[in-house]
Design a protein around this motif. Structure first.
Motif, PDB file in Angstrom:
ATOM      1  N   HIS A 138       0.830  -1.199   0.000  1.00  0.00           N
ATOM      2  CA  HIS A 138       0.000   0.000   0.000  1.00  0.00           C
ATOM      3  C   HIS A 138       0.872   1.259   0.000  1.00  0.00           C
ATOM      4  O   HIS A 138       0.579   2.223  -0.718  1.00  0.00           O
ATOM      5  CB  HIS A 138      -0.933   0.002   1.214  1.00  0.00           C
ATOM      6  CG  HIS A 138      -1.822   1.200   1.266  1.00  0.00           C
ATOM      7  ND1 HIS A 138      -2.884   1.364   0.417  1.00  0.00           N
ATOM      8  CD2 HIS A 138      -1.778   2.319   2.046  1.00  0.00           C
ATOM      9  CE1 HIS A 138      -3.481   2.519   0.675  1.00  0.00           C
ATOM     10  NE2 HIS A 138      -2.824   3.114   1.659  1.00  0.00           N
ATOM     11  N   GLY A 197      -6.782  10.118   3.649  1.00  0.00           N
ATOM     12  CA  GLY A 197      -7.860   9.844   2.700  1.00  0.00           C
ATOM     13  C   GLY A 197      -8.922  10.923   2.752  1.00  0.00           C
ATOM     14  O   GLY A 197      -9.398  11.403   1.720  1.00  0.00           O
ATOM     15  N   LYS A 249      -4.168   6.370   7.299  1.00  0.00           N
ATOM     16  CA  LYS A 249      -4.859   6.227   6.006  1.00  0.00           C
ATOM     17  C   LYS A 249      -6.157   7.017   5.999  1.00  0.00           C
ATOM     18  O   LYS A 249      -6.470   7.702   5.026  1.00  0.00           O
ATOM     19  CB  LYS A 249      -5.169   4.752   5.737  1.00  0.00           C
ATOM     20  CG  LYS A 249      -4.024   3.967   5.166  1.00  0.00           C
ATOM     21  CD  LYS A 249      -4.389   2.517   4.911  1.00  0.00           C
ATOM     22  CE  LYS A 249      -5.749   2.390   4.314  1.00  0.00           C
ATOM     23  NZ  LYS A 249      -6.409   1.116   4.503  1.00  0.00           N
ATOM     24  N   GLU A 304       1.514  11.281   3.256  1.00  0.00           N
ATOM     25  CA  GLU A 304       0.922  10.043   3.770  1.00  0.00           C
ATOM     26  C   GLU A 304       1.926   8.896   3.702  1.00  0.00           C
ATOM     27  O   GLU A 304       2.072   8.126   4.660  1.00  0.00           O
ATOM     28  CB  GLU A 304      -0.327   9.688   2.966  1.00  0.00           C
ATOM     29  CG  GLU A 304      -0.963   8.378   3.403  1.00  0.00           C
ATOM     30  CD  GLU A 304      -2.132   7.961   2.541  1.00  0.00           C
ATOM     31  OE1 GLU A 304      -2.828   7.023   2.943  1.00  0.00           O
ATOM     32  OE2 GLU A 304      -2.359   8.557   1.464  1.00  0.00           O
ATOM     33  N   LEU A 344       3.145   6.695   6.861  1.00  0.00           N
ATOM     34  CA  LEU A 344       2.902   5.250   6.891  1.00  0.00           C
ATOM     35  C   LEU A 344       4.213   4.487   7.015  1.00  0.00           C
ATOM     36  O   LEU A 344       4.299   3.506   7.774  1.00  0.00           O
ATOM     37  CB  LEU A 344       2.148   4.808   5.634  1.00  0.00           C
ATOM     38  CG  LEU A 344       0.710   5.299   5.487  1.00  0.00           C
ATOM     39  CD1 LEU A 344       0.154   4.909   4.126  1.00  0.00           C
ATOM     40  CD2 LEU A 344      -0.176   4.768   6.607  1.00  0.00           C
ATOM     41  N   GLU A 363      -4.026   2.473  10.072  1.00  0.00           N
ATOM     42  CA  GLU A 363      -5.378   2.743   9.575  1.00  0.00           C
ATOM     43  C   GLU A 363      -5.805   4.187   9.875  1.00  0.00           C
ATOM     44  O   GLU A 363      -6.464   4.819   9.061  1.00  0.00           O
ATOM     45  CB  GLU A 363      -6.378   1.744  10.174  1.00  0.00           C
ATOM     46  CG  GLU A 363      -6.188   0.318   9.683  1.00  0.00           C
ATOM     47  CD  GLU A 363      -6.426   0.145   8.188  1.00  0.00           C
ATOM     48  OE1 GLU A 363      -7.295   0.855   7.626  1.00  0.00           O
ATOM     49  OE2 GLU A 363      -5.739  -0.693   7.585  1.00  0.00           O
ATOM     50  N   VAL A 405       0.816   4.237  -2.766  1.00  0.00           N
ATOM     51  CA  VAL A 405       0.634   5.654  -2.445  1.00  0.00           C
ATOM     52  C   VAL A 405       1.751   6.482  -3.084  1.00  0.00           C
ATOM     53  O   VAL A 405       1.500   7.546  -3.657  1.00  0.00           O
ATOM     54  CB  VAL A 405       0.571   5.869  -0.911  1.00  0.00           C
ATOM     55  CG1 VAL A 405       0.664   7.337  -0.548  1.00  0.00           C
ATOM     56  CG2 VAL A 405      -0.692   5.258  -0.331  1.00  0.00           C
TER      57      VAL A 405
END
Length: 190
Positions: free
Chosen positions: A58, A172, A168, A129, A133, A165, A62
């Motif tokens: 992921h 998001g 994200k 992000e 992360l 999470e 991104v």
């Protein structure tokens, strides 16, 4: 003074070379050590190891998405900027009237595309992000180095998953706001 018929291909060539140079500059890959892939600690369950593998994928997604948005923004900016700069030059060399009209249209279309897509803001948020992360993942692996009791490793994994999470969701929501979209409704599973 060049003939008007030669000016149009020269302007086109200059624009294409500038856009290609921009793409090549943007496509330089970051050092692989910047986004290191980690092996899952051995005492995690299969589902937890799968989540860690997905999390690393992921992060790579991104980064790719943010890079594509940055490239698209720069291409639109260069194309519209060069087209706008070429209008007075086309007029100065007495190019046919359709040449400055097309250049002006391309410049306006590029600006409209930038306003509608808002790639630059989304690219910046995507890179931010990815960094957050990656930091969350790095902290989990640095704290999990060495043998840990299964219960402690599971507790740390859950803390990592919750932080991942939350990050994200935070970014998001910000990206949806830049796009002018609402978050999708969450429905309960049957």
């Amino acid at each position: 003074m060049p003939r008007p018929r030669r000016a149009v291909p020269l302007l086109t060539l200059a624009a294409v070379l500038t856009v290609v140079r921009t793409l090549l500059t943007e496509e330089s890959r970051p050092d692989p050590r910047a986004f290191r892939r980690y092996e899952s600690p051995g005492d995690l369950s299969r589902a937890e190891r799968d989540y860690l593998d997905w999390a690393q994928g992921h992060i790579a997604w991104v980064v790719r998405t943010a890079r594509v948005r940055a490239i698209r923004h720069r291409c639109l900016a260069f194309t519209s900027g060069l087209s706008a700069l070429a209008v007075p030059l086309a007029l100065a060399v007495a190019a046919p009237t359709w040449v400055p009209a097309v250049l002006g249209f391309v410049a306006a279309a590029g600006q409209l595309g930038q306003q509608l897509l808002r790639d630059w803001e989304q690219s910046l948020l995507g890179h931010q992000e990815a960094v957050r992360l990656q930091k969350t993942l790095r902290v989990f692996h640095s704290e999990s180095d060495g043998p840990l009791p299964a219960r402690e490793l599971t507790r740390r994994f859950r803390a990592f998953r919750d932080a991942f999470e939350a990050t994200k969701e935070e970014y998001g929501g910000q990206i949806l706001a830049v796009r002018g979209q609402e978050a999708p409704p969450v429905t309960a599973a049957p």
